[in-house]
Design an enzyme around this catalytic site. Sequence first.
Site, PDB file in Angstrom:
ATOM      1  N   LYS A 187       0.847  -1.202   0.000  1.00  0.00           N
ATOM      2  CA  LYS A 187       0.000   0.000   0.000  1.00  0.00           C
ATOM      3  C   LYS A 187       0.883   1.253   0.000  1.00  0.00           C
ATOM      4  O   LYS A 187       2.061   1.187   0.365  1.00  0.00           O
ATOM      5  CB  LYS A 187      -0.906  -0.023   1.228  1.00  0.00           C
ATOM      6  CG  LYS A 187      -0.149  -0.049   2.557  1.00  0.00           C
ATOM      7  CD  LYS A 187      -1.040  -0.508   3.703  1.00  0.00           C
ATOM      8  CE  LYS A 187      -0.266  -0.514   5.017  1.00  0.00           C
ATOM      9  NZ  LYS A 187      -1.003  -1.209   6.079  1.00  0.00           N
ATOM     10  N   ARG A 233     -11.150  -1.365  14.334  1.00  0.00           N
ATOM     11  CA  ARG A 233     -11.093  -0.626  13.072  1.00  0.00           C
ATOM     12  C   ARG A 233     -11.921  -1.438  12.084  1.00  0.00           C
ATOM     13  O   ARG A 233     -13.135  -1.443  12.157  1.00  0.00           O
ATOM     14  CB  ARG A 233      -9.626  -0.451  12.665  1.00  0.00           C
ATOM     15  CG  ARG A 233      -9.358   0.748  11.822  1.00  0.00           C
ATOM     16  CD  ARG A 233      -7.876   0.958  11.558  1.00  0.00           C
ATOM     17  NE  ARG A 233      -7.216  -0.188  10.937  1.00  0.00           N
ATOM     18  CZ  ARG A 233      -5.950  -0.192  10.547  1.00  0.00           C
ATOM     19  NH1 ARG A 233      -5.200   0.869  10.723  1.00  0.00           N
ATOM     20  NH2 ARG A 233      -5.421  -1.242   9.982  1.00  0.00           N
ATOM     21  N   TYR A 266      13.757  31.055   8.504  1.00  0.00           N
ATOM     22  CA  TYR A 266      12.500  31.696   8.914  1.00  0.00           C
ATOM     23  C   TYR A 266      12.394  31.721  10.437  1.00  0.00           C
ATOM     24  O   TYR A 266      12.709  30.737  11.108  1.00  0.00           O
ATOM     25  CB  TYR A 266      11.310  30.908   8.378  1.00  0.00           C
ATOM     26  CG  TYR A 266      11.104  31.052   6.895  1.00  0.00           C
ATOM     27  CD1 TYR A 266      10.853  32.291   6.315  1.00  0.00           C
ATOM     28  CD2 TYR A 266      11.158  29.934   6.074  1.00  0.00           C
ATOM     29  CE1 TYR A 266      10.650  32.405   4.945  1.00  0.00           C
ATOM     30  CE2 TYR A 266      10.954  30.035   4.708  1.00  0.00           C
ATOM     31  CZ  TYR A 266      10.706  31.282   4.152  1.00  0.00           C
ATOM     32  OH  TYR A 266      10.507  31.395   2.808  1.00  0.00           O
ATOM     33  N   MET A 272      10.326  24.916   3.258  1.00  0.00           N
ATOM     34  CA  MET A 272       9.658  24.049   2.286  1.00  0.00           C
ATOM     35  C   MET A 272      10.660  23.375   1.349  1.00  0.00           C
ATOM     36  O   MET A 272      10.510  22.205   0.995  1.00  0.00           O
ATOM     37  CB  MET A 272       8.655  24.868   1.462  1.00  0.00           C
ATOM     38  CG  MET A 272       7.679  24.015   0.677  1.00  0.00           C
ATOM     39  SD  MET A 272       6.612  24.986  -0.380  1.00  0.00           S
ATOM     40  CE  MET A 272       5.680  25.951   0.789  1.00  0.00           C
TER      41      MET A 272
HETATM   42  C1  PLP Z   1      -0.198  -2.289   6.551  1.00  0.00           C
HETATM   43  C2  PLP Z   1      -0.709  -3.599   6.964  1.00  0.00           C
HETATM   44  C3  PLP Z   1       0.168  -4.691   7.167  1.00  0.00           C
HETATM   45  C4  PLP Z   1       1.667  -4.579   7.063  1.00  0.00           C
HETATM   46  O1  PLP Z   1       2.216  -4.153   8.302  1.00  0.00           O
HETATM   47  P1  PLP Z   1       3.790  -4.054   8.515  1.00  0.00           P
HETATM   48  O2  PLP Z   1       3.924  -3.697   9.958  1.00  0.00           O
HETATM   49  O3  PLP Z   1       4.281  -2.977   7.604  1.00  0.00           O
HETATM   50  O4  PLP Z   1       4.375  -5.374   8.186  1.00  0.00           O
HETATM   51  C5  PLP Z   1      -0.388  -5.915   7.449  1.00  0.00           C
HETATM   52  N1  PLP Z   1      -1.731  -6.073   7.558  1.00  0.00           N
HETATM   53  C6  PLP Z   1      -2.590  -5.050   7.397  1.00  0.00           C
HETATM   54  C7  PLP Z   1      -4.056  -5.285   7.549  1.00  0.00           C
HETATM   55  C8  PLP Z   1      -2.114  -3.782   7.118  1.00  0.00           C
HETATM   56  O5  PLP Z   1      -2.980  -2.768   6.976  1.00  0.00           O
END
Ligand code: PLP
Length: 374
Positions: free
Chosen positions: A41, A139, A268, A315
Amino acid sequence: MNPPSHLRPAWIEISRTRLRENWLRIAADKPAGVSVLNVIKANAYGHGAIEVARVALSSGADWLGVVTLDEALALRDAGIQAPILMIGERLPEELPWCANHRLTVATGEPDTARAWDQLGRERGTRLPLHLKVDTGMSRYGARWTAMEDLFSVAINAQGVVCDGLFTHFAQSDESDKTFARQQLARFQEVVTLAHRCGLAPRWLHTANSGGFLDLPETHFNLVRLGILPLGVYPSTVCRRISGIEPVMTVKARLSVVKTLESGDAVGYGMRWKAEGPRRVGIVPLGYGDGFPRIRNAGWVLVRGQQAPILGSVAMDAFAVDITPIADAARWDEVVVMGAQGSLEITAHDLARWKGSVSYDILTGWRSRLPRITV
Ligand SMILES: *Cc1c(COP(=O)(O)O)cnc(C)c1O
């Protein structure tokens, strides 16, 4: 014509060699019979999803996991055929797209399971479904004490195949594993119930990187690894696998080197003032590139030495003190995250300076920084 993307004195390097090496180390560490789903992701935590997916699939990973439909379609468009688990919940409108692209839908919501089943029936096929259990993270997922509705949809389904059952840990990478063990016990009750109801999901999965490292009893037959193959540990306290090293390095070149006199201010808000003559280097990246907006904290590496950050990060640029690094010169390579000589700035260091976690640092680098695979 645009200049080549590397014509900027600040960039991200992704080491394909390191990524492969990390996968070899994970494969050697992993018990036989445990498959791996690589969670990619958010553009593989900022590393480039397609590159990372290709290396993973050629290094022993069987599954990929993403969160958004766009992320999944980009993989399919690149010709990647591996099973893809859609983490999170889907809008009803997303489901036909998931079916068209052979994506595995995950849900803890009976409505979504029913709609996915309906779609499978209409198409005269069985679409792959993973059922998510909320064992305490509150969740996604159906509550572990209230699985009846979701299970009854799965049991009566003719348009889906219930291919997986899974949960996610709220705390698997800290020293105290009490709650993770409690979540595991809840999940095991749900697995027993599923079997009693006649459901036999092929894949049972709970472990993220923290669970993989520290809780072997959570492996079942599939583990979901995101951060570990990238060479970054989920926390500073979990088990180490020797030879695992970060895949991403963030670098820049000193754009300007100048001398300050006593009393001169930097940046800044004039948050830093020279108390004597100082040599200062300007690093040409800033919070617009995802560097944390910190002030008078942290450092970069120049000629293998620490150069502390002076004043506020802007920035596009920030200043570092190179007074003790006598030979530091304009266009010297600067390491902002990663190793140089015998020193290293880790994602955990940056996270500490920012007051966040390594995951946020990795995903925080913006696409404005060119990404080069080496
Ligand atoms: C992001 C995610 C993972 C991966 O977690 P890591 O700690 O990066 O290995 C696994 N399962 C779900 C449901 C996730 O959202």
